[in-house]
Each structure stands twice: as structure tokens, then as C-alpha cells.
Write an enzyme that holds these catalytic residues in place. Structure first.
Site, mmCIF file in Angstrom:
data_model
loop_
_atom_site.group_PDB
_atom_site.id
_atom_site.type_symbol
_atom_site.label_atom_id
_atom_site.label_comp_id
_atom_site.label_asym_id
_atom_site.label_seq_id
_atom_site.Cartn_x
_atom_site.Cartn_y
_atom_site.Cartn_z
ATOM 1 N N LYS A 12 0.839 -1.178 0.000
ATOM 2 C CA LYS A 12 0.000 0.000 0.000
ATOM 3 C C LYS A 12 0.880 1.235 0.000
ATOM 4 C CE LYS A 12 -3.232 2.205 3.004
ATOM 5 N NZ LYS A 12 -4.580 2.511 2.908
ATOM 6 N N PRO A 193 4.749 8.257 1.804
ATOM 7 C CA PRO A 193 5.218 7.500 0.634
ATOM 8 C C PRO A 193 6.638 6.965 0.813
ATOM 9 C CG PRO A 193 4.213 9.591 -0.017
ATOM 10 C CD PRO A 193 4.363 9.636 1.471
ATOM 11 N N ASN A 194 6.962 5.941 0.057
ATOM 12 C CA ASN A 194 8.301 5.324 0.029
ATOM 13 C C ASN A 194 8.754 4.818 1.391
ATOM 14 O OD1 ASN A 194 8.583 5.933 -2.725
ATOM 15 N ND2 ASN A 194 9.111 8.048 -2.176
ATOM 16 N N ARG A 195 7.806 4.499 2.218
ATOM 17 C CA ARG A 195 8.102 3.971 3.565
ATOM 18 C C ARG A 195 8.866 4.970 4.432
ATOM 19 N NH1 ARG A 195 4.476 1.475 1.932
ATOM 20 N NH2 ARG A 195 4.326 -0.778 1.716
ATOM 21 N N LEU A 196 8.835 6.252 4.028
ATOM 22 C CA LEU A 196 9.496 7.278 4.853
ATOM 23 C C LEU A 196 8.442 7.913 5.764
ATOM 24 C CD1 LEU A 196 12.011 8.872 2.308
ATOM 25 C CD2 LEU A 196 12.346 7.008 3.932
#
Ligand SMILES: Cc1cc2nc3c(=O)[nH]c(=O)nc-3n(C[C@H](O)[C@H](O)[C@H](O)COP(=O)(O)O)c2cc1C
Length: 217
Positions: A12, A193-196
């Protein structure tokens, strides 16, 4: 089990919100309050006050279960339960607990470490009185977390108590009441976003004075 359950493609992108530096209050309860009502207002979470409570059991294992948050203020988070339940017995020996909320619709998680204290009797009385009669009787009927011979036994016990208390006020049993979890640390997680992801940790330094730390995602 017949098939292999590979979930590695479940993914996700989190992008609903962020925790910007300018937006952070001095204390976690104010931020919690803001998040709680934002989630509620979004209308997309069924039981916004459902939270996971983790205790360290008498067997040495942690155990999670869901309970309902019934009140919160600058002193902490209140839930109600049976003091003789597995969680009640665990808290009596080790009052250090963890609470957590996951609000997927807003891509938010809150994790609270704290110490559980029994709520003052008059406050437990007040909440018990406000409950529907069925829930009051339920508290009397159930020896929460103890083995039960059969469903019929439980329903039979309820019928007997209904008859016994017909037309009478149902008193709060002394083994049922609230706990307040006084927070030591509160961690806020906002998916990005981007797991950040944004992670903000409030750690209690002394009375109502919090240190704020931004954590790596
Ligand atoms: C949505 C939901 C809300 C619940 N709320 C409570 C609650 O407020 N108090 C409670 O004692 N148990 C509540 N339960 C039941 C607990 O999860 C748990 O089964 C029960 O308290 C016994 O836990 P224990 O044996 O670990 O003490 C709830 C369960 C669910 C799924």
C-alpha cells in the site's frame, strides 16, 4: 492447511497526511485528541475508540486484546474491565502496559506505554450506572477469563440474575471497574510514501513535561 499463503505482494502507498514540524503541540494528549477527532470525523473507522491493550502475563508472556477507550484527558486513558480477568491479574502484578490504536483509514498508529492504576471507585460507579442494564448484568454474570462449562450455564445464570434484580438497581460488583493508563511515552506514526513515514515520540521527563524525538521510520 492446504495452501501456501504468500502475502508478499500485499502493498500500500501511504499518502493521506503528514506530521509537519510546525504542527506539533507541546504535549501528546493534545495531539492524540486532535488525531482522535479527525479520525472520528472522517467517518471511516467503525470503532475509533477500540484499542489494543498489552499486558505482561503471570506466565511471563505479553498478551494483546482489544478494549474500548471510554475517557481520556491530560492524566491518561481509561478503560473498564473485570479486575479478576487475565488482564486484571496481570496488571495487579505488573502495571506497565502498552496501548495501541491503528486507524487504517487515516494511515495512523499511536502507541502508548504507561502505568495502569485502578480508577477511583466513585468514577467506576458513575460509569457502571450509565451502562445499559444488559451490560450491567453481563458484568455480574461473567467470571471473565475463567473456564466456562457451557453457553447454557451462562444464559441460565443471566436469567436468574434478571429475575433477582427485576425492578431493582444493579450494584457495581467490586471486581469490575476502570483503569487509567498514565502515559510514559506516546508514539505517533503517520504513513508516508516510500516507507518514509513520520514517527514522533513524546517521552515524559517529569510532570506534564515531554521530550519530543523524531524517529527514523
Ligand atoms: C471491539 C472490542 C471491544 C472490547 N471491549 C472490551 C472492554 O472495554 N473491556 C473488556 O474487558 N473487554 C473488552 N473486549 C474483550 C477483550 O478483548 C477480551 O476478550 C476480554 O477482556 C478478556 O481478556 P483477558 O482474558 O485477556 O483479560 C472487547 C473486545 C473487542 C473485540
Amino acid at each position: 492447511m492446504e495452501k501456501e499463503n504468500d502475502l508478499s505482494n500485499y502493498r500500500k502507498v501511504y499518502q493521506k497526511s503528514e506530521l509537519g514540524q510546525n504542527d506539533i503541540p507541546q504535549d501528546p494528549m493534545t495531539l492524540f485528541q486532535r488525531w482522535f477527532y479527525e479520525v472520528e470525523k472522517s467517518g471511516s473507522v467503525d470503532e475509533v475508540n477500540a484499542m489494543t491493550l498489552t499486558t505482561i502475563g503471570l506466565d511471563g508472556f505479553p498478551k494483546n486484546r482489544v478494549v474500548l477507550l471510554k475517557r481520556f484527558n491530560e492524566n491518561g486513558f481509561v478503560f473498564f474491565t473485570n479486575y479478576n480477568s487475565e488482564k486484571g491479574k496481570a496488571i495487579a502484578v505488573n502495571p506497565h502496559v502498552c496501548l495501541s490504536f491503528f486507524w487504517p483509514a487515516m494511515e495512523r498508529q499511536v502507541i502508548i506505554k504507561g502505568t495502569a492504576h485502578k480508577l477511583a471507585e466513585n468514577l467506576s460507579d458513575g460509569y457502571f450506572e450509565s451502562r445499559p442494564r444488559g451490560s450491567q448484568l453481563g458484568a455480574l454474570v461473567s467470571d471473565q477469563s475463567e473456564p466456562l462449562v457451557s453457553r447454557e450455564y451462562l444464559e441460565d445464570k443471566l436469567k436468574k440474575l434478571e429475575a433477582e434484580f427485576q425492578g431493582k438497581e444493579i450494584p457495581r460488583p467490586n471486581y469490575w471497574g476502570g483503569f487509567t493508563v498514565e502515559p510514559h511515552s506516546v508514539e505517533f506514526w503517520q504513513g508516508r510514501p516510500n516507507r518514509l513515514h513520520d514517527r514522533l515520540l513524546f517521552k515524559l521527563v517529569e510532570d506534564y513535561n515531554w521530550e519530543l524525538i523524531r524517529l527514523n521510520p
